[in-house]
Structures are given as structure tokens and as C-alpha cells.
Enzyme design. Structure first.
Site, mmCIF file in Angstrom:
data_model
loop_
_atom_site.group_PDB
_atom_site.id
_atom_site.type_symbol
_atom_site.label_atom_id
_atom_site.label_comp_id
_atom_site.label_asym_id
_atom_site.label_seq_id
_atom_site.Cartn_x
_atom_site.Cartn_y
_atom_site.Cartn_z
ATOM 1 N N SER A 11 0.829 -1.045 0.033
ATOM 2 C CA SER A 11 0.013 0.034 -0.064
ATOM 3 C C SER A 11 0.793 1.103 -0.081
ATOM 4 O O SER A 11 0.729 2.196 0.567
ATOM 5 C CB SER A 11 -0.813 0.130 1.185
ATOM 6 O OG SER A 11 -1.702 -1.233 1.474
ATOM 7 N N GLY A 12 1.859 1.060 -0.642
ATOM 8 C CA GLY A 12 2.883 2.183 -0.703
ATOM 9 C C GLY A 12 2.328 3.332 -1.778
ATOM 10 O O GLY A 12 1.244 3.472 -2.248
ATOM 11 N N GLY A 15 0.374 1.214 -4.705
ATOM 12 C CA GLY A 15 -0.892 0.691 -4.075
ATOM 13 C C GLY A 15 -1.747 1.588 -3.838
ATOM 14 O O GLY A 15 -3.033 1.499 -4.048
ATOM 15 N N ASP A 34 -0.490 -4.106 3.972
ATOM 16 C CA ASP A 34 0.643 -3.830 3.935
ATOM 17 C C ASP A 34 1.144 -4.282 5.359
ATOM 18 O O ASP A 34 0.380 -4.338 6.367
ATOM 19 C CB ASP A 34 0.988 -2.446 3.997
ATOM 20 C CG ASP A 34 2.334 -1.781 3.375
ATOM 21 O OD1 ASP A 34 2.434 -1.378 2.318
ATOM 22 O OD2 ASP A 34 3.113 -2.118 4.065
ATOM 23 N N ARG A 83 13.262 1.377 -6.451
ATOM 24 C CA ARG A 83 14.516 1.928 -6.685
ATOM 25 C C ARG A 83 14.769 3.151 -5.943
ATOM 26 O O ARG A 83 13.808 3.952 -5.915
ATOM 27 C CB ARG A 83 14.835 2.074 -8.186
ATOM 28 C CG ARG A 83 15.140 0.557 -8.727
ATOM 29 C CD ARG A 83 15.575 0.980 -10.150
ATOM 30 N NE ARG A 83 14.517 1.400 -11.149
ATOM 31 C CZ ARG A 83 14.884 1.707 -12.330
ATOM 32 N NH1 ARG A 83 16.388 1.718 -12.848
ATOM 33 N NH2 ARG A 83 13.872 1.832 -13.293
ATOM 34 N N ARG A 89 16.880 -2.029 -11.277
ATOM 35 C CA ARG A 89 15.896 -3.001 -10.870
ATOM 36 C C ARG A 89 16.414 -4.104 -10.154
ATOM 37 O O ARG A 89 15.955 -4.588 -9.101
ATOM 38 C CB ARG A 89 15.006 -3.131 -11.973
ATOM 39 C CG ARG A 89 14.214 -2.099 -12.498
ATOM 40 C CD ARG A 89 13.240 -2.537 -13.616
ATOM 41 N NE ARG A 89 12.472 -1.201 -14.153
ATOM 42 C CZ ARG A 89 12.966 -0.399 -15.166
ATOM 43 N NH1 ARG A 89 14.191 -0.720 -15.898
ATOM 44 N NH2 ARG A 89 12.287 0.459 -15.500
ATOM 45 N N ILE A 119 3.639 -6.116 -9.926
ATOM 46 C CA ILE A 119 4.236 -4.921 -10.535
ATOM 47 C C ILE A 119 5.665 -4.833 -9.687
ATOM 48 O O ILE A 119 6.563 -4.296 -10.112
ATOM 49 C CB ILE A 119 3.398 -3.824 -10.128
ATOM 50 C CG1 ILE A 119 2.253 -3.905 -10.507
ATOM 51 C CG2 ILE A 119 4.245 -2.592 -10.517
ATOM 52 C CD1 ILE A 119 1.228 -2.508 -10.174
ATOM 53 N N ASN A 121 9.436 -5.062 -8.486
ATOM 54 C CA ASN A 121 10.693 -5.377 -9.644
ATOM 55 C C ASN A 121 11.720 -6.262 -8.722
ATOM 56 O O ASN A 121 11.625 -6.442 -7.523
ATOM 57 C CB ASN A 121 11.457 -3.978 -9.674
ATOM 58 C CG ASN A 121 10.758 -3.255 -10.904
ATOM 59 O OD1 ASN A 121 10.472 -4.028 -11.862
ATOM 60 N ND2 ASN A 121 10.524 -2.026 -10.841
ATOM 61 N N HIS A 176 11.154 -6.013 -19.024
ATOM 62 C CA HIS A 176 10.802 -4.804 -18.548
ATOM 63 C C HIS A 176 11.924 -3.687 -18.557
ATOM 64 O O HIS A 176 13.174 -3.906 -18.202
ATOM 65 C CB HIS A 176 10.267 -4.603 -16.896
ATOM 66 C CG HIS A 176 9.991 -3.310 -16.759
ATOM 67 N ND1 HIS A 176 9.419 -2.590 -17.457
ATOM 68 C CD2 HIS A 176 10.055 -2.836 -15.403
ATOM 69 C CE1 HIS A 176 9.057 -1.389 -16.633
ATOM 70 N NE2 HIS A 176 9.476 -1.680 -15.453
#
Ligand code: A3D
EC number: 1.1.1.37
Length: 320
Positions: A11-12, A15, A34, A83, A89, A119, A121, A176
Site C-alpha cells: 500500500s505504498g 498501492g 501492507d 529503486r 531494478r 508489479i 521489480n 521490462h
């Protein structure tokens, strides 16, 4: 009919944006999850308090216990670390692999029938590990990268040609970001392929090469500007497009990191390819003929992803 349930694991920055967009689009009820207790609850309450103003009906709740995701129709996974400037990544692999192990176990227990969009990385390796840790069917676990990479490409092309973003389609393959393989001959302005547009004098080969490089570096450009994290608005919008395609059985043709079992000569790896997303998850993988240069670039990209999967196996031998 009950509303769909969308679980956001992490939930960053992405999110929270996912929760906002899913609410605005009335895709269903939303659970933010989270390990940082308070963040998912606070973001859920904040977004819920915007719903009377925006006029959408959705329940938004936050939790730090996996039981809250029980029965989710869609899980979107952003748990982990992003990152910072100077990091690639791939530098995130060790930390985020451990996170995928926990997330995979949570999904396996509480949301085994969900469509899972990863999602986190380094994307192609993390989605591969998440599918193995969760044990969910391969057509129900997918990685978001191609929609974002092609959206960045489309924006830069629209700016170059001074036409609407709506009239640009872009075709990208491969891993990606850095090893992304844009296919110029399948990328068009209203059906006119990019090589024809060069001949028509709309752009030059040099300009197009610069745009492709800027697209590949699209994530790093934003990390460099933000300094404290990575992109989140466009990644969230891209994952929501995939979730909507599944929930509404839209049969959208979208580039995604999908599990390959022989297509493009690749076995048991997740790599970016064009897919059809509908109620069956990844319903089809579209396999096109690649010319020599495209095949070389694609193979290079696959080799980079294979190296990351090997690194994952070294850390977690059960993935083999
Ligand atoms: P951030 O804002 O740091 O949010 C990540 C959240 O994950 C934080 O709130 C953490 O508390 C939480 N978290 C950490 N460990 C766990 C765990 N074990 N279980 C549950 N939650 C946990 O990052 P962000 O939202 O900006 O980015 C999330 C991820 O997406 C990162 O790995 C990025 O690199 C990645 N990302 C991918 C793309 C692609 O196109 C593939 C684009 C942008 C970002």
C-alpha cells in the site's frame, strides 16, 4: 450481484494510487494490505472519504493480516522496495524475492482463485517466483510492464508527431525497461507503421532511436527526478487497465509478462509478449514472426531475465 473484491498487496505509492483509481472506476470493493500497520488503514479511509465528492460506491479497508484478502477476485502486488537513484531494478532482487515468498503464501491460502498482477521489480523474475510460490495457475498470474513501457513509448511518439496519444499504438516485447524490444514495424499512427512515417518525413531514424532509448530509460528518468522512489501514477494506471480487462472480460490485447511454455522458443519463463486478457486470465499469447534483428534483441532480453531467475534459484532453491 455482489461487487468484485480487489486486494492490493503493498500500500505504498503505487498501492495507494491503485486504490484511488479502482475506486474512481468502480471496479469493486478494495482491500489495501501492507506490513506497515496503519498505512493501508489510513489510505483506505482517506480515499473512502473522497467517494462522496467523486460519487463512487466502493468499500475501502486496510489490513495487515492476510485473512483480509480472503476471496479476492484480483490481487495486485506491489509489496517490496522500489529503486533509489543509482540502483538498477536487479539490485532489488534479494529483498523482494523474500517478500514474494510471503505474498505467494498469503495468496495461496486466502485468494487461490484470484487473477494476480505483479508489479514488484525486477518484474519478470518476481512474477515468475510469485507464480511458483503461490502455486496458482500460470494463466492467472501475470506481470505488468509492457502496458507501461508501451504507454511511455506512445506518449513520446505523440509528442514527436503532434498527434493524439489515442491514435498511437505501440508494440513492445521482452523484459521490462532496459532490455525492452520495441517493434517499430508494428507500432503505428492510426495504422501507419513507424518505418513508413520515417519515409513520409514525419520523423527520422535518429529521432526514433532517441525516443526508443528514452522509453527504455523511462523508469530511471523518473527515479532521477523524484530521488526518493520510482514512478507510480503510470504504473498504477497500467495495472488497472489489466485488472479491468479481466473483471469485465474485455479480451483486451495487452503486452504483459506472461508465462511462456515454448512460445517464442522460451520455456518456463515470464517475458513480455502480446496477450489477450479476459475472464479466463491470460487467454491467449500472440506469437508473431520476428525478423533477424528483432529476434536477436528479444533473445538478449530473454537471456537477461534467465540470469535473474538463476539468481533467484540460488537464493531459494525450491524455485527450481
Ligand atoms: P513503495 O511506496 O515503497 O511501496 C511498497 C510497499 O510495500 C511499502 O508500503 C512497504 O511497507 C510494503 N512492503 C514491504 N515489504 C512487504 C511485505 N513483506 N508484505 C507486504 N507489504 C510489504 O514502493 P512503490 O509502490 O513505489 O513500488 C512498489 C514496487 O513496484 C517496487 O518494487 C518498484 O520497483 C516496482 N515498480 C515496478 C514498475 C514496473 O513497471 C514493473 C514500475 C514502478 C515500480
Amino acid at each position: 450481484m455482489a461487487r468484485n473484491k480487489i486486494a492490493l498487496i503493498g500500500s505504498g505509492m503505487i498501492g495507494g494510487t491503485l486504490a484511488h483509481l479502482a475506486g474512481l472506476k468502480e471496479l469493486g470493493d478494495i482491500v489495501l494490505f501492507d506490513i506497515a500497520d496503519g498505512i493501508p488503514q489510513g489510505k483506505g479511509l482517506d480515499i473512502a472519504q473522497s467517494s462522496p465528492v467523486e460519487g463512487f460506491d466502493a468499500s475501502l479497508t486496510g489490513a495487515s493480516d492476510y485473512s483480509a484478502i480472503e476471496g479476492a477476485d484480483v490481487c495486485i502486488v506491489t509489496a517490496g522496495v522500489p529503486r533509489k537513484p543509482g540502483m538498477s531494478r536487479d539490485d532489488l532482487l534479494g529483498i523482494n524475492l523474500k517478500v514474494m515468498e510471503q505474498v505467494g503464501a498469503g495468496i495461496k491460502k486466502y485468494a487461490p482463485n484470484a487473477f494476480v498482477i505483479c508489479i514488484t521489480n525486477p518484474l519478470d523474475a518476481m512474477v515468475w517466483a510469485l507464480q511458483k510460490f503461490s502455486g496458482l495457475p500460470k494463466n492467472k498470474v501475470v506481470g505488468m510492464a509492457g502496458v507501461l513501457d508501451s504507454s511511455r513509448f506512445r506518449l513520446f511518439l505523440a509528442e514527436e508527431f503532434n498527434v493524439s496519444v489515442k491514435d498511437i499504438t505501440a508494440f513492445v516485447l521482452g523484459g521490462h525497461g532496459d532490455t525492452m524490444v520495441p517493434l517499430a514495424r508494428y507500432s503505428t499512427v492510426a495504422g501507419i507503421p513507424l518505418p513508413d512515417l520515417i519515409q513520409m518525413g514525419w520523423t527520422t531514424k535518429e529521432k526514433l532511436d532517441q525516443i526508443i532509448q528514452r522509453t527504455r530509460d523511462g523508469g530511471a528518468e523518473i527515479v532521477g527526478l523524484l530521488k526518493t522512489g520510482s514512478a507510480y501514477y503510470a504504473p498504477a494506471a497500467s495495472a488497472i487497465e489489466m485488472a479491468e480487462a479481466y473483471l469485465k472480460d474485455k479480451k483486451r490485447v495487452l503486452p504483459c509478462a506472461a508465462h511462456l511454455s515454448g512460445q517464442y522458443g522460451v520455456k518456463d519463463m515470464y517475458v513480455g509478449v502480446p496477450t489477450v486478457i479476459g475472464a479466463g486470465g491470460i487467454e491467449r499469447i500472440i506469437e508473431i514472426d520476428l525478423n533477424k534483428g528483432e529476434k536477436e534483441a528479444f533473445d538478449k532480453s530473454v537471456a537477461a531475465v534467465a540470469g535473474l531467475c538463476e539468481a533467484c534459484i540460488n537464493i531459494a532453491p525450491s524455485l527450481k
